[in-house]
Design an enzyme around this catalytic site. Structure first.
Site, PDB file in Angstrom:
ATOM      1  N   ASP A 121       0.857  -1.195   0.000  1.00  0.00           N
ATOM      2  CA  ASP A 121       0.000   0.000   0.000  1.00  0.00           C
ATOM      3  C   ASP A 121       0.893   1.244   0.000  1.00  0.00           C
ATOM      4  O   ASP A 121       1.738   1.409   0.874  1.00  0.00           O
ATOM      5  CB  ASP A 121      -0.885  -0.030   1.255  1.00  0.00           C
ATOM      6  N   ASP A 212      -3.546   2.470  -5.467  1.00  0.00           N
ATOM      7  CA  ASP A 212      -2.346   2.471  -4.628  1.00  0.00           C
ATOM      8  C   ASP A 212      -2.092   1.196  -3.829  1.00  0.00           C
ATOM      9  O   ASP A 212      -1.265   1.199  -2.928  1.00  0.00           O
ATOM     10  CB  ASP A 212      -2.371   3.684  -3.688  1.00  0.00           C
ATOM     11  N   GLU A 213      -2.785   0.131  -4.131  1.00  0.00           N
ATOM     12  CA  GLU A 213      -2.509  -1.083  -3.363  1.00  0.00           C
ATOM     13  C   GLU A 213      -2.676  -2.344  -4.195  1.00  0.00           C
ATOM     14  O   GLU A 213      -3.334  -2.335  -5.249  1.00  0.00           O
ATOM     15  CB  GLU A 213      -3.406  -1.149  -2.134  1.00  0.00           C
TER      16      GLU A 213
HETATM   17  N1  LIG Z   1     -11.980   8.198   1.624  1.00  0.00           N
HETATM   18  C1  LIG Z   1     -10.948   8.133   0.735  1.00  0.00           C
HETATM   19  C2  LIG Z   1      -9.765   7.431   1.057  1.00  0.00           C
HETATM   20  C3  LIG Z   1      -8.729   7.403   0.132  1.00  0.00           C
HETATM   21  N2  LIG Z   1      -8.878   8.011  -1.071  1.00  0.00           N
HETATM   22  C4  LIG Z   1      -7.781   8.003  -2.086  1.00  0.00           C
HETATM   23  C5  LIG Z   1      -6.678   8.970  -1.730  1.00  0.00           C
HETATM   24  C6  LIG Z   1      -5.541   8.116  -1.215  1.00  0.00           C
HETATM   25  O1  LIG Z   1      -4.284   8.682  -1.488  1.00  0.00           O
HETATM   26  C7  LIG Z   1      -5.767   6.814  -1.960  1.00  0.00           C
HETATM   27  C8  LIG Z   1      -5.250   5.628  -1.193  1.00  0.00           C
HETATM   28  O2  LIG Z   1      -5.964   5.446   0.006  1.00  0.00           O
HETATM   29  P1  LIG Z   1      -5.250   5.011   1.342  1.00  0.00           P
HETATM   30  O3  LIG Z   1      -6.302   4.626   2.328  1.00  0.00           O
HETATM   31  O4  LIG Z   1      -4.200   4.000   1.074  1.00  0.00           O
HETATM   32  O5  LIG Z   1      -4.566   6.349   1.909  1.00  0.00           O
HETATM   33  P2  LIG Z   1      -3.167   6.981   1.554  1.00  0.00           P
HETATM   34  O6  LIG Z   1      -2.423   6.155   0.572  1.00  0.00           O
HETATM   35  O7  LIG Z   1      -3.367   8.394   1.123  1.00  0.00           O
HETATM   36  O8  LIG Z   1      -2.396   7.022   2.946  1.00  0.00           O
HETATM   37  P3  LIG Z   1      -1.771   5.807   3.755  1.00  0.00           P
HETATM   38  O9  LIG Z   1      -1.977   4.563   2.944  1.00  0.00           O
HETATM   39  O10 LIG Z   1      -0.326   6.146   3.900  1.00  0.00           O
HETATM   40  O11 LIG Z   1      -2.468   5.762   5.062  1.00  0.00           O
HETATM   41  O12 LIG Z   1      -7.187   6.698  -2.140  1.00  0.00           O
HETATM   42  C9  LIG Z   1     -10.051   8.688  -1.372  1.00  0.00           C
HETATM   43  O13 LIG Z   1     -10.158   9.230  -2.451  1.00  0.00           O
HETATM   44  N3  LIG Z   1     -11.071   8.735  -0.455  1.00  0.00           N
HETATM   45 MG   LIG Z   2      -2.069   4.108   0.762  1.00  0.00          MG
END
Ligand SMILES: Nc1ccn([C@H]2C[C@H](O)[C@@H](COP(=O)(O)OP(=O)(O)OP(=O)(O)O)O2)c(=O)n1
Ligand SMILES: [Mg+2]
Length: 553
Positions: A121, A212-213
Site C-alpha cells: 500500500d 495504490d494497493e
Molecule cells: N476516503 C478516501 C480514502 C482514500 N482516497 C484516495 C486517496 C488516497 O491517497 C488513496 C489511497 O488510500 P489510502 O487509504 O491507502 O490512503 P493513503 O495512501 O493516502 O495514505 P496511507 O496509505 O499512507 O495511510 O485513495 C479517497 O479518495 N477517499
Molecule cells: Mg495508501
DNA sequence: GCGGATCAC
DNA sequence: TATGGTGATCCGC
C-alpha cells in the site's frame, strides 16, 4: 441465565454514559465522526482537540443533523439488540454454543498456511505523487482535494488531525498552514502503473486493488529464490522507490485479510511479517481490535462492542454463541473466521463489473428545469462510459440526496437492455418525475443487470470465467462474505475515476466487503432435541429469533 | 426485484 | 460558503 446478557449490558454503553455531564459539558465527545479509526501517522494527534474542532465546525449543519439522525437510529438498534440478548435463555445459549463450536471446528479445518501473501500500500499516495511533481511541498502540511472535501493528506498534515474524507474547510481550521492541491488522476494513474510493473516481477498475477494497493502471492518467488518473505518485501519496496520515488508499506501474512492488516502496522515506509504459523496467527489476532479488519467499519464496530462487548478479534470466538444467535450464517462465519485469523488464500477469482454509475453533487435546488439539465448531463456521461466498455443493462437506478442529506434510490427493470443516453434519460426522467417536487443536492444514475450477465450462475462471456463462488451445493462457507480484493489484470484499469473535487478521474478498484445489515432475523434451533446434550447432531432449522430491528423510520 | 445501509478507497 | 464518487454486498421485504 440472563447473567450473561446483563454483563454485556454493564460493560459497554453504561460506562460511557456515566461520569459527569458528558452530554452537557463536552457535547463533542458524543459526536462520533467518521474519523475514528487510528490512521497511520495520527498516533500523536490530540484527538480531543480534533474532535472538538470537527464538532464546532459541523454543529448545526444539515450534514451534522443527518449524522445525528443516523446515529440515533443505530443507538436504538443497539438497545433493541441488547434487550434481545438479555432475553436469551440458557437453553438458547447452549444450543447456539453448539452451533458455534461446530462451525469453528469446520473453519479451523479449512485453515491453509501454505501460501504467503503480501499486501502493498503506497504511503499517502495522491499527496506523495503531488510532492514528486512539486518538491517545494516536501515537509509541509499538504492535502489533496478542495475546500469541500479532501482525498488524502500527507503525514505532516496528519499530525494536525487532517485526513482523507475530511472537508477542506475543517482541515484548514485544524491546520491553518495547510496547503491545498487539486486532484489530478492522470498523474496518479501514471504512477500507479509504474508501481504495478514492479509488483509484476514478484507475482505476475497480482491482484490490484485501488490505484495504490495490491495483493501478491509471493509463495513461488520465495521458494524459487529461496529467500525469506521479509527480503522480498524489502526488495519490492526498494524497487518501487527506485522506479517511482515513492515509498510504500508492506504486510506479509498467510492470507490476504491479515496481510492487509499487517501492511498498516509499520506504515509509512515500513513492513511487517506475520509468519505462517498457527500460534503466531492466533497470538496476533487475539489482541487485534476488530476495527482493523477490512469490512468491519464504524457501525459494525459499535454494534459488536455495544451489544456483545466485543472489542478484539479474540472476543469474536468468546462470544461466538451470541454471534451465531444474532447473525446470518455467512456473517457469523466471517466474524468467527476473523477470530481464528482466517482469510482468503486462493488467487484466481476474477470479478466482473456488476454496475456502472455516475453521480454529481451540486448546491441544493428544487428548480425542476435545473434538475432536468443535471439528469441529462448524467445520462450522457453514463452512456459514454458504458459505450467505452460496450455495456448495456436493463436496470436503471436513480439516486437522490435531499438537501437534508437523506438518500433515496428508485429503480426500474426494463424488458430491453439500454445504453444510449436517450434511453437512459427517458426512463430516468420518469423516475425523477415521481419524486417531484423535491430539493436535492445530488443526483446519480446507475445501470446494472448487464447484457451478458449470468443471472443465476456465474460464467461471464467477456472472457475469464469466475471459478469459485458459491458454486454447487455447498451453501455458504467462507464464500462471498469475506472482504477481500478481486480484480486482476490491471490492464485497462487506467482511467475513469472520480475525484473528490468534481472532475473525472479514474479508479477501478473493487473489493467485496461482506458487510451489509447482517442481522439475522432467523436462526437455527434444534427442532426436536430440546436438550439431550449428547452428540446429537442438531438439525438446523430456522427459528424466528428476536429480529430486533425493522424499524426503518 | 427494490430500497436502505454499510464499507472501502 | 463549504461534507465526494464508484462499486459492491447484504438484509428484509
Ligand atoms: N476516503 C478516501 C480514502 C482514500 N482516497 C484516495 C486517496 C488516497 O491517497 C488513496 C489511497 O488510500 P489510502 O487509504 O491507502 O490512503 P493513503 O495512501 O493516502 O495514505 P496511507 O496509505 O499512507 O495511510 O485513495 C479517497 O479518495 N477517499
Ligand atoms: Mg495508501
Amino acid at each position: 441465565m440472563i447473567v450473561k446478557g446483563a454483563r454485556v449490558l454493564d460493560g459497554s454503553a453504561n460506562a460511557m454514559m456515566k461520569g459527569k455531564g458528558t452530554e452537557d459539558d463536552r457535547p463533542w465527545q458524543s459526536y462520533h465522526t467518521v474519523y475514528t479509526t487510528a490512521k497511520a501517522g495520527m498516533e500523536l494527534v490530540d484527538k480531543e482537540k480534533v474532535q472538538r474542532v470537527v464538532y464546532e465546525m459541523s454543529k448545526g449543519s444539515k450534514y451534522f443533523q443527518n449524522e445525528e439522525r443516523k446515529e440515533a437510529f443505530i443507538k436504538q438498534k443497539i438497545d433493541n439488540l441488547r434487550i434481545q440478548c438479555a432475553n436469551l435463555t440458557q437453553e438458547d445459549l447452549a444450543h447456539y454454543q453448539k452451533v458455534a463450536d461446530r462451525r469453528i471446528v469446520e473453519l479451523e479445518a479449512s485453515r491453509d498456511l501454505s501460501r504467503i501473501w503480501l499486501h502493498v500500500d503506497m504511503d499517502a499516495f495522491y499527496a506523495a505523487v503531488e510532492t514528486l511533481s512539486n518538491p517545494t511541498l516536501k515537509g509541509k502540511p499538504m492535502a489533496v482535494g478542495s475546500m469541500s472535501m479532501l482525498s488524502t493528506a500527507n503525514y505532516e498534515a496528519r499530525k494536525f488531525g487532517v485526513r482523507a474524507a475530511m472537508p477542506g474547510f475543517i482541515a484548514r481550521k485544524l491546520c491553518p498552514e495547510l496547503i491545498f492541491v487539486p486532484t489530478d488522476f492522470k498523474k496518479y494513474t501514471y504512477y500507479s502503473d509504474l508501481t504495478r510493473k514492479v509488483f509484476g516481477r514478484y507475482d505476475p498475477n497480482f491482484i490490484a486493488g485501488s490505484l495504490d494497493e495490491a495483493y501478491l502471492d509471493i509463495t513461488e518467488v520465495c521458494r524459487e529464490r529461496n529467500v525469506k518473505s521479509e527480503e522480498i518485501a524489502q526488495e519490492l519496496r526498494a524497487g518501487v522507490y527506485e522506479e517511482t520515488g515513492l515509498t510504500c508499506s508492506a504486510g506479509v501474512a498467510p492470507n490476504r485479510l491479515l496481510a492487509k492488516v499487517c501492511s498498516d502496522i509499520n506504515k509509512p515506509n515500513g513492513q511487517y511479517v506475520l509468519p505462517n504459523d498457527r500460534m503466531a496467527v492466533m497470538t496476533f489476532v487475539s489482541s487485534l481490535p476488530i476495527r482493523k479488519i477490512g469490512g468491519i467499519g464504524k457501525v459494525t464496530e459499535h454494534i459488536l462492542k455495544g451489544v456483545f462487548g466485543i472489542n478484539t478479534c479474540e472476543q469474536m470466538l468468546e462470544k461466538s454463541s451470541y454471534i451465531c444467535a444474532f447473525f446470518s450464517q455467512s456473517t457469523a462465519d466471517f466474524f468467527c473466521s476473523v477470530g481464528l485469523g482466517l482469510g482468503q488464500t486462493d488467487s484466481p477469482q476474477v470479478r466482473f463489473r456488476k454496475s456502472i454509475s455516475s453521480e454529481r453533487t451540486f448546491s441544493a435546488t428544487k428548480d425542476e428545469v435545473l434538475l432536468h439539465k443535471k439528469l441529462e448531463e448524467l445520462a450522457e456521461m453514463l452512456s459514454a462510459d458504458m459505450q467505452k466498455e460496450g455495456l448495456s443493462g436493463r436496470t436503471l437506478t436513480l439516486k437522490l440526496k435531499t438537501a437534508s442529506f437523506e438518500v433515496r434510490t428508485r429503480a426500474v427493470t426494463l424488458q430491453k437492455y439500454i445504453s444510449s443516453s436517450e434511453d437512459i434519460l427517458k426512463h430516468a426522467k420518469k423516475l425523477l418525475q415521481a419524486e417531484l417536487p423535491i430539493s436535492v443536492r445530488l443526483i446519480g444514475l446507475r445501470v446494472s443487470q448487464f447484457n451478458g450477465d449470468k443471472c443465476s450462475a456465474k460464467s461471464d462471456p467477456t472472457q475469464k470465467t469466475i471459478t469459485n463462488f458459491i458454486t454447487s451445493g455447498d451453501v455458504n462457507r467462507n464464500c462471498s462474505s469475506f472482504p477481500d480484493v478481486a480484480d486482476h489484470d490491471f490492464v485497462s484499469n487506467a482511467e475513469t475515476d472520480m475525484s473528490i473535487d468534481s472532475r473525472q478521474t479514474g479508479q477501478l478498484d473493487w473489493r467485496d466487503p461482506f458487510d451489509g445489515n447482517y442481522l439475522s432475523d432467523v436462526d437455527y434451533q434444534s427442532c426436536t432435541v430440546q436438550k439431550s446434550d449428547g452428540v446429537e447432531e442438531v438439525s438446523l432449522s430456522p427459528l424466528v429469533l428476536p429480529y430486533i430491528t425493522g424499524f426503518r423510520n
